[in-house]
Design a protein around this motif. Structure first.
Motif, PDB file in Angstrom:
ATOM      1  N   ILE A   1       0.821  -1.214   0.000  1.00  0.00           N
ATOM      2  CA  ILE A   1       0.000   0.000   0.000  1.00  0.00           C
ATOM      3  C   ILE A   1       0.857   1.268   0.000  1.00  0.00           C
ATOM      4  O   ILE A   1       0.495   2.267  -0.615  1.00  0.00           O
ATOM      5  N   SER A   2       2.046   1.218   0.608  1.00  0.00           N
ATOM      6  CA  SER A   2       2.919   2.401   0.678  1.00  0.00           C
ATOM      7  C   SER A   2       3.418   2.841  -0.701  1.00  0.00           C
ATOM      8  O   SER A   2       3.822   3.980  -0.880  1.00  0.00           O
ATOM      9  N   GLN A   3       3.388   1.921  -1.664  1.00  0.00           N
ATOM     10  CA  GLN A   3       3.868   2.254  -3.015  1.00  0.00           C
ATOM     11  C   GLN A   3       2.726   2.269  -4.028  1.00  0.00           C
ATOM     12  O   GLN A   3       2.952   2.454  -5.227  1.00  0.00           O
ATOM     13  N   PHE A   4       1.519   2.077  -3.527  1.00  0.00           N
ATOM     14  CA  PHE A   4       0.370   1.884  -4.421  1.00  0.00           C
ATOM     15  C   PHE A   4       0.166   3.049  -5.390  1.00  0.00           C
ATOM     16  O   PHE A   4      -0.069   2.836  -6.581  1.00  0.00           O
ATOM     17  N   ALA A   5       0.265   4.291  -4.894  1.00  0.00           N
ATOM     18  CA  ALA A   5       0.046   5.452  -5.769  1.00  0.00           C
ATOM     19  C   ALA A   5       1.051   5.458  -6.921  1.00  0.00           C
ATOM     20  O   ALA A   5       0.695   5.733  -8.074  1.00  0.00           O
ATOM     21  N   PHE A   6       2.313   5.127  -6.610  1.00  0.00           N
ATOM     22  CA  PHE A   6       3.349   5.085  -7.647  1.00  0.00           C
ATOM     23  C   PHE A   6       3.097   3.934  -8.622  1.00  0.00           C
ATOM     24  O   PHE A   6       3.317   4.065  -9.820  1.00  0.00           O
ATOM     25  N   ALA A   7       2.643   2.816  -8.061  1.00  0.00           N
ATOM     26  CA  ALA A   7       2.362   1.649  -8.898  1.00  0.00           C
ATOM     27  C   ALA A   7       1.181   1.930  -9.837  1.00  0.00           C
ATOM     28  O   ALA A   7       1.239   1.607 -11.025  1.00  0.00           O
ATOM     29  N   VAL A   8       0.123   2.548  -9.305  1.00  0.00           N
ATOM     30  CA  VAL A   8      -1.042   2.889 -10.145  1.00  0.00           C
ATOM     31  C   VAL A   8      -0.611   3.844 -11.250  1.00  0.00           C
ATOM     32  O   VAL A   8      -0.929   3.639 -12.430  1.00  0.00           O
ATOM     33  N   LEU A   9       0.142   4.875 -10.876  1.00  0.00           N
ATOM     34  CA  LEU A   9       0.606   5.848 -11.880  1.00  0.00           C
ATOM     35  C   LEU A   9       1.463   5.143 -12.932  1.00  0.00           C
ATOM     36  O   LEU A   9       1.295   5.359 -14.128  1.00  0.00           O
ATOM     37  N   GLY A  10       2.358   4.272 -12.485  1.00  0.00           N
ATOM     38  CA  GLY A  10       3.276   3.592 -13.403  1.00  0.00           C
ATOM     39  C   GLY A  10       2.617   2.571 -14.309  1.00  0.00           C
ATOM     40  O   GLY A  10       3.120   2.288 -15.390  1.00  0.00           O
ATOM     41  N   TRP A  11       1.517   2.005 -13.848  1.00  0.00           N
ATOM     42  CA  TRP A  11       0.855   0.965 -14.639  1.00  0.00           C
ATOM     43  C   TRP A  11      -0.351   1.455 -15.421  1.00  0.00           C
ATOM     44  O   TRP A  11      -1.008   0.673 -16.116  1.00  0.00           O
ATOM     45  N   THR A  12      -0.647   2.755 -15.329  1.00  0.00           N
ATOM     46  CA  THR A  12      -1.789   3.273 -16.079  1.00  0.00           C
ATOM     47  C   THR A  12      -1.384   3.658 -17.498  1.00  0.00           C
ATOM     48  O   THR A  12      -2.189   3.583 -18.419  1.00  0.00           O
ATOM     49  N   GLY A  13      -0.119   4.043 -17.683  1.00  0.00           N
ATOM     50  CA  GLY A  13       0.338   4.384 -19.019  1.00  0.00           C
ATOM     51  C   GLY A  13      -0.164   5.753 -19.477  1.00  0.00           C
ATOM     52  O   GLY A  13      -0.622   6.538 -18.647  1.00  0.00           O
ATOM     53  N   SER A  14      -0.174   6.043 -20.776  1.00  0.00           N
ATOM     54  CA  SER A  14       0.398   5.194 -21.805  1.00  0.00           C
ATOM     55  C   SER A  14       1.916   5.033 -21.629  1.00  0.00           C
ATOM     56  O   SER A  14       2.507   5.757 -20.831  1.00  0.00           O
ATOM     57  N   LYS A  15       2.509   4.145 -22.370  1.00  0.00           N
ATOM     58  CA  LYS A  15       3.943   3.932 -22.247  1.00  0.00           C
ATOM     59  C   LYS A  15       4.714   5.223 -22.486  1.00  0.00           C
ATOM     60  O   LYS A  15       5.659   5.519 -21.771  1.00  0.00           O
ATOM     61  N   LEU A  16       4.290   5.990 -23.494  1.00  0.00           N
ATOM     62  CA  LEU A  16       5.010   7.235 -23.766  1.00  0.00           C
ATOM     63  C   LEU A  16       4.780   8.246 -22.644  1.00  0.00           C
ATOM     64  O   LEU A  16       5.704   8.953 -22.237  1.00  0.00           O
ATOM     65  N   PHE A  17       3.560   8.305 -22.120  1.00  0.00           N
ATOM     66  CA  PHE A  17       3.269   9.224 -21.013  1.00  0.00           C
ATOM     67  C   PHE A  17       4.182   8.911 -19.829  1.00  0.00           C
ATOM     68  O   PHE A  17       4.748   9.816 -19.214  1.00  0.00           O
ATOM     69  N   GLU A  18       4.366   7.629 -19.533  1.00  0.00           N
ATOM     70  CA  GLU A  18       5.228   7.195 -18.432  1.00  0.00           C
ATOM     71  C   GLU A  18       6.681   7.601 -18.687  1.00  0.00           C
ATOM     72  O   GLU A  18       7.362   8.100 -17.802  1.00  0.00           O
ATOM     73  N   ARG A  19       7.124   7.346 -19.902  1.00  0.00           N
ATOM     74  CA  ARG A  19       8.498   7.671 -20.278  1.00  0.00           C
ATOM     75  C   ARG A  19       8.744   9.173 -20.131  1.00  0.00           C
ATOM     76  O   ARG A  19       9.770   9.619 -19.628  1.00  0.00           O
ATOM     77  N   GLU A  20       7.750   9.961 -20.524  1.00  0.00           N
ATOM     78  CA  GLU A  20       7.860  11.413 -20.455  1.00  0.00           C
ATOM     79  C   GLU A  20       7.826  11.915 -19.014  1.00  0.00           C
ATOM     80  O   GLU A  20       8.507  12.869 -18.674  1.00  0.00           O
ATOM     81  N   LEU A  21       7.017  11.269 -18.172  1.00  0.00           N
ATOM     82  CA  LEU A  21       6.984  11.626 -16.747  1.00  0.00           C
ATOM     83  C   LEU A  21       8.369  11.439 -16.130  1.00  0.00           C
ATOM     84  O   LEU A  21       8.858  12.286 -15.390  1.00  0.00           O
ATOM     85  N   ARG A  22       9.005  10.311 -16.438  1.00  0.00           N
ATOM     86  CA  ARG A  22      10.320  10.017 -15.874  1.00  0.00           C
ATOM     87  C   ARG A  22      11.374  10.979 -16.430  1.00  0.00           C
ATOM     88  O   ARG A  22      12.266  11.430 -15.705  1.00  0.00           O
ATOM     89  N   ARG A  23      11.235  11.324 -17.716  1.00  0.00           N
ATOM     90  CA  ARG A  23      12.172  12.267 -18.335  1.00  0.00           C
ATOM     91  C   ARG A  23      12.005  13.652 -17.700  1.00  0.00           C
ATOM     92  O   ARG A  23      12.973  14.318 -17.361  1.00  0.00           O
ATOM     93  N   TRP A  24      10.751  14.046 -17.509  1.00  0.00           N
ATOM     94  CA  TRP A  24      10.465  15.332 -16.856  1.00  0.00           C
ATOM     95  C   TRP A  24      11.080  15.360 -15.456  1.00  0.00           C
ATOM     96  O   TRP A  24      11.762  16.317 -15.078  1.00  0.00           O
ATOM     97  N   ALA A  25      10.816  14.282 -14.698  1.00  0.00           N
ATOM     98  CA  ALA A  25      11.312  14.215 -13.318  1.00  0.00           C
ATOM     99  C   ALA A  25      12.837  14.376 -13.297  1.00  0.00           C
ATOM    100  O   ALA A  25      13.373  15.184 -12.531  1.00  0.00           O
TER     101      ALA A  25
END
Ligand code: CTP
Ligand code: MN
Ligand code: MN
Ligand code: MN
Length: 404
Positions: free
Chosen positions: A334-358
């Protein structure tokens, strides 16, 4: 001819995670072309080119109206020379010659067919092609050794290449919920992936499982899988323990409570229609060849045989009361759930861009487990996706607008 003054210019942010991308695409002629070239690059292990085309396609998906003239694209980010050439070709000629020749190429067709087998990636497909294998028939007769996943993938090829509907995803969700409830009361199941973004079909169904009490989720996956397996719901499954280990000082927990993200790649046997309530999937109706190839039929030519065989397969498919569906299961504390939901919702490019932004804009590292601030040298805790966007200094983008 449209004059310069009449042309509507677009203003679009350069990171896909700064944009709202719905499923309402006004430029599918352009995005289809760019996506095909992205896919072709990925199939040829040209990841850099692949990302460049994906970014260009995502930018075009985010435009509020249909592009009619190249001059509208002036000043837009993410559009390299190559992508602009493709767009120009489509705008002027209706199609891109590069896309058309790619689609026709023997190599692209073979890569598509072979990687369409669950468990077969670009590298395996490339090796097979070099050995003269271009289709399933040649693969079946090649004597190649297939692993368990690939055998299953080949066996259920047609089903797994048939899009999964939202209704099917919901039916599987009910089964997964039942399994999870049975093995650990209070567990929660969240639908992630494309269906969470509002897509009407998908190539698989993605679920994230957690429990509100930290640590209770440990060992949950094998129990869920055993429950599903014993009731005949799984045609294939491979459970992997996640190798993620926490470093530095967080999320601070003793070593015994380190990350236990577990993943199960599976193929579900989904009973068609309303029969899902029954926990025991029924056996397939045995359709005999004689039902289709009646005795009085004369088969003279190969063409007739081919036609009959096609009819038979269609008949058989329409009589089949179940289908195979790819399902991904992930268990998160549960402590990582928000990150897991965000990471598994996609899209793949959206995720890649989030990590690049970060990384590039915030000096932070984002994963499906945590957000680490490299400046403050600490993990940033979150219990919702909204909090994570806030840490990243981004406007909150709901799942339905992450279809980059
Ligand atoms: N994902 C991941 N690790 C993997 C596979 C997928 O973190 N090994 C994440 C992807 O980043 C994506 C999500 O899981 O955000 C869903 O991936 P996938 O099912 O491949 O794509 P969808 O967006 O659900 O699209 P589709 O409808 O084709 O399934
Ligand atoms: Mn619109
Ligand atoms: Mn998916
Ligand atoms: Mn998936």
């Amino acid at each position: 001819q449209i004059s310069e003054a009449e042309v509507a210019l677009f203003s679009v942010s350069s990171y896909a995670c700064q944009r709202r991308t719905t499923l309402d695409n006004h430029n599918s002629n352009l995005t289809d072309a760019l996506s095909l070239l992205a896919e072709n690059a990925e199939l040829n292990n040209e990841d850099g080119r692949g990302v460049a085309f994906r970014r260009a396609a995502a930018l075009m998906k985010a435009l509020p109206t249909q592009v009619i003239s190249m001059s509208q694209l002036r000043g837009l980010p993410c559009l390299g020379e190559h992508s602009l050439r493709v767009i120009k070709d489509v705008l002027e000629n209706g199609v891109s010659s590069e896309v058309e020749s790619t689609k026709q190429s023997k190599r692209y067709k073979a890569l598509k067919i072979l990687t369409g087998i669950f468990g077969v990636g670009a590298k395996t497909a490339d090796r097979w092609i070099r050995e003269g294998i271009y289709n399933l028939e040649q693969l079946r007769h090649s004597g190649q050794t297939l692993n368990r996943a690939q055998k299953s993938g080949l066996e259920h090829y047609d089903d797994l290449n048939e899009p999964v509907t939202k209704a099917e995803a919901d039916a599987i969700g009910e089964i997964v919920q039942k399994a999870v409830d049975s093995v650990l009361t209070g567990s929660q199941v969240a639908l992630t992936g494309g269906f969470r973004r509002g897509k009407l079909t998908g190539h698989d169904v993605d679920f994230l499982i957690t429990h509100p009490e930290e640590g209770k989720e440990v060992g949950l996956m094998p129990k869920v899988v055993a429950w599903l397996e014993s009731r005949g719901f799984l045609l294939y499954q491979k459970t992997t323990r996640n190798s993620y280990l926490e470093s530095k000082d967080g999320p601070a927990r003793p070593a015994s409570n380190m990350d236990r993200f577990e993943r199960c790649f599976s193929i579900f046997k989904l009973t068609k229609g309303k029969e899902q309530e029954s926990t025991q999937p029924e056996e397939q109706n045995d359709l005999k060849t004689k039902d289709v190839l009646r005795p009085h039929m004369q088969v003279d030519t190969d063409q007739q045989l081919c036609e009959l065989s096609k009819n038979y397969q269609m008949e058989a498919a329409s009589h089949k009361i179940w289908r195979a569906v790819r399902v991904d299961l992930v268990v998160s504390p549960i402590s990582q759930f928000a990150f897991a939901v965000l990471g598994w919702t996609g899209s793949k490019l959206f995720e890649r861009e989030l990590r690049r932004w970060a990384g590039h804009e915030k000096n932070m590292s984002l994963s499906s487990h945590a957000l680490f601030d490299n400046t403050q040298n600490k993990y940033l805790r979150a219990t919702s996706e909204e909090e994570i966007f806030a840490y990243l200094g981004l406007e909150y983008i709901p799942p339905s607008e992450r279809n980059a």
